[in-house]
Design an enzyme around this catalytic site. Structure first.
Site, PDB file in Angstrom:
ATOM      1  CE  LYS A   1      -2.707   1.886   4.811  1.00 27.06           C
ATOM      2  NZ  LYS A   1      -1.823   0.736   4.991  1.00 27.06           N
TER       3      LYS A   1
ATOM      4  CB  SER B   1      -0.938   0.021   1.217  1.00 23.17           C
ATOM      5  OG  SER B   1      -0.205   0.218   2.408  1.00 23.17           O
TER       6      SER B   1
END
Lengths: 141, 422
Positions: free
Chosen positions: A100, A63
């Site tokens: 993230k 991601s």
């Protein structure tokens, strides 16, 4: 008084190579680099500037490939650094570690992926920012 | 006025270290077991609330573990040692100097910080430790080590202090000591506590008021000094120099009992290697080595035997290969077949600094061996312990410690670092 006795020594016992000098004496010119010697490069020290507050982790997933952090990479996570919006962070979401980018949008903080197909996560009471990513390390196969 | 001393103590240290990298351990009862998975040596607050005591053997706890879903872990000293290094580094800027008292307690010399609000100072330090390491701590501030220790216990037990207790003020000190059981005072052992209780002295406050002469009569000069410390008269400044070691020991229990001499030598060899490494890192040599091993003393129905032999090291040495040879000589002389040995160890005595060691007439200069040992330490330091070993140690360590539920070396081994989902 004991007399001093001399023995004949068989020829084979005489060492064939008799060193003349036991120390190395540099005969040529001294190295011109001598005064400019430096320690070899220590990548670890360069990457981990703050060892007491830094932890190494391994990335599992895709991601964050948009910002160059790939599956299997090692990252350096610094807990002494203030997590500010814009930083890549390790966060605990319901206790699970996730990587993230921290963003501030619509007056709220979000954990934002850098690849297609991954959800944004709102930073609420179930989210704890664990540390700020300050380095990435990867060996080429 | 003397200078302030702080004692910073990590809360449920081993459990806190484990929780730093495994969030599933947060909020549930957790216990950490001693070497060889014997008894509980660390308990989370939740485990304490279930009535689990320090030192409870794990086989007595099986039912509780099942009923309450207690998480049980083997001790992971690699992790605890690395986290301690980080805790101390986080404290460094807050003190002039420090003295490590145990793996989770450190005395800090606050000389030069007296003008500050020391409670706020200690709070900032706690916050820094928590931030860098996730480890929660408590801080006690006083002017003697005994009072700092007492302050720390008060900070831990009484929520009104909110983690930092400053006992430099006489009234606060009086209040806390009045409620503090005498048996919990640092340095008061079980026997002394009983004697004191018989005399009607049940609190630290009463001990503080005890006449010095009487204290000496009851518990020698040790108790007298302790009373002085409670009266705010320091008897020992923070020791900033590590005292030179007089002896050291490397001993351990076996995971599975050892019945052959070769297996015993495998273990003794590792201990001798380790002992040599320790000696060299402190720049010491030893004059005597004792090797010992014994059967399980807690199973009196099984055949019992204990072997122990001391040999002189001549010349004095820190060479692991010499230590191994000496351990073999000692063990061979007392070895007996037919027993199941569960513990062995090596002790070294008469340690002196390597450069002060008496020379013997016929020793070679040992330079080659010193370089070999240096290379060994370097290899094992860089590539992991026991990468380079002697043949007698072997690679198969069947006798190795039992530690079935040990967490990974999260912070010290690249192959075991935590993973993070991306």
């Amino acid at each position: 008084m004991a007399a001093l006795r001399l023995h004949e020594i068989p020829f084979e016992l005489v060492p064939r190579e008799v060193p003349l000098l036991l120390v190395h004496t540099p005969a040529g010119f001294p190295s011109p680099a001598q005064d400019d010697m430096q320690e070899p490069i220590d990548l670890g020290a360069w990457l981990v500037e703050h060892p007491a507050a830094s932890y190494v982790m391994r990335v599992d997933g895709h991601s964050m490939s948009g910002c160059g952090i790939n599956d299997g990479d090692l990252i350096v996570v610094n807990r002494a650094k203030e997590p500010r919006a814009g930083a890549v962070v390790v966060a605990l979401v319901h206790g699970d570690r996730t990587l993230k980018r921290l963003r501030y949008m619509d007056k709220r903080h979000w954990l934002v992926p850098e690849a297609e197909g991954f959800p944004h996560i709102l930073v609420d009471e179930n989210v704890e920012i664990w540390g700020v990513v300050v380095g990435v390390a990867r060996k080429m196969p | 006025m003397s200078t302030p001393i702080a004692l910073i103590d990590c809360n449920n240290y081993y459990v806190s270290c484990e929780r730093a990298f495994d969030a599933s351990l947060v909020g549930v009862p957790v216990i950490v077991l001693s070497n060889n998975d014997g008894c509980a040596i660390a308990r989370s607050a939740e485990a304490k609330a279930l009535g689990i005591k320090m030192g409870d053997p794990i086989h007595h706890l099986r039912d509780k573990v099942r009923a309450h879903g207690i998480r049980v872990l083997s001790s992971n000293y690699t992790l605890y040692g690395d986290m301690q290094r980080r805790v101390i580094a986080a404290c460094e800027a807050f003190a002039r100097d420090h003295e490590i008292y145990s793996i989770d307690e450190t005395f800090l010399d606050l000389a030069g910080f007296e003008d500050r609000d020391l409670v706020a100072h200690a709070r900032a330090m706690r916050k820094q430790v928590q931030r860098w390491t996730t480890i929660p701590t408590c801080v006690g501030i006083a002017e003697t080590k005994t009072l700092a220790k007492l302050a720390n216990a008060a900070a831990k037990k009484q929520s009104c202090f909110d983690g930092v207790a400053d006992l430099r003020d006489e009234d606060v000190r009086r209040d806390v000591m009045q409620a503090f059981p005498v048996g919990d005072v640092w340095g008061v052992g079980g026997a002394t506590a009983r004697k004191l209780t018989d005399l009607g002295i049940t609190t630290a406050g009463m001990l503080c008021d005890m006449p010095m002469k009487q204290a000496r009569a009851v518990g020698t000069v040790v108790l007298e000094r302790l009373v002085a410390e409670l009266r705010n008269v320091p008897s020992a400044a923070v020791e900033m120099v590590e005292p030179q070691r007089k002896g050291m020991a490397v001993t351990r229990s076996f995971g599975t009992p050892v019945t052959t001499f070769d297996r015993l030598m495998g273990a003794l060899t590792e201990y001798a290697m380790r002992a040599g490494e320790k000696l060299r890192s402190h720049g010491l040599v030893a004059a005597r080595l004792t090797a010992f091993f014994h059967t399980n003393r807690h199973k009196p129905d099984r055949p019992q035997y204990a072997g122990s032999r001391t040999v002189t090291l001549h010349p004095m040495t820190n060479d692991s290969l010499e230590l191994i040879a000496a351990a073999r000589r000692a063990a061979e002389r007392v070895w007996r077949d037919g027993y199941a040995y569960t513990k062995a160890g090596i002790m070294l005595d008469d340690l002196v600094a390597a450069d002060m060691r008496p020379r013997t007439l016929f020793e070679d200069d040992g330079d080659k061996r010193a370089r070999l040992m240096g290379a060994l330490d370097e290899i094992n330091g860089r590539f992991g312990r026991w990468t380079a070993v002697t043949a007698s140690q072997g690679f198969k360590r069947e006798w190795k410690l039992r530690s079935e539920m040990r967490s990974p070396s999260w912070t010290t081994s690249i192959s075991e670092v935590p993973t993070v989902r991306a």
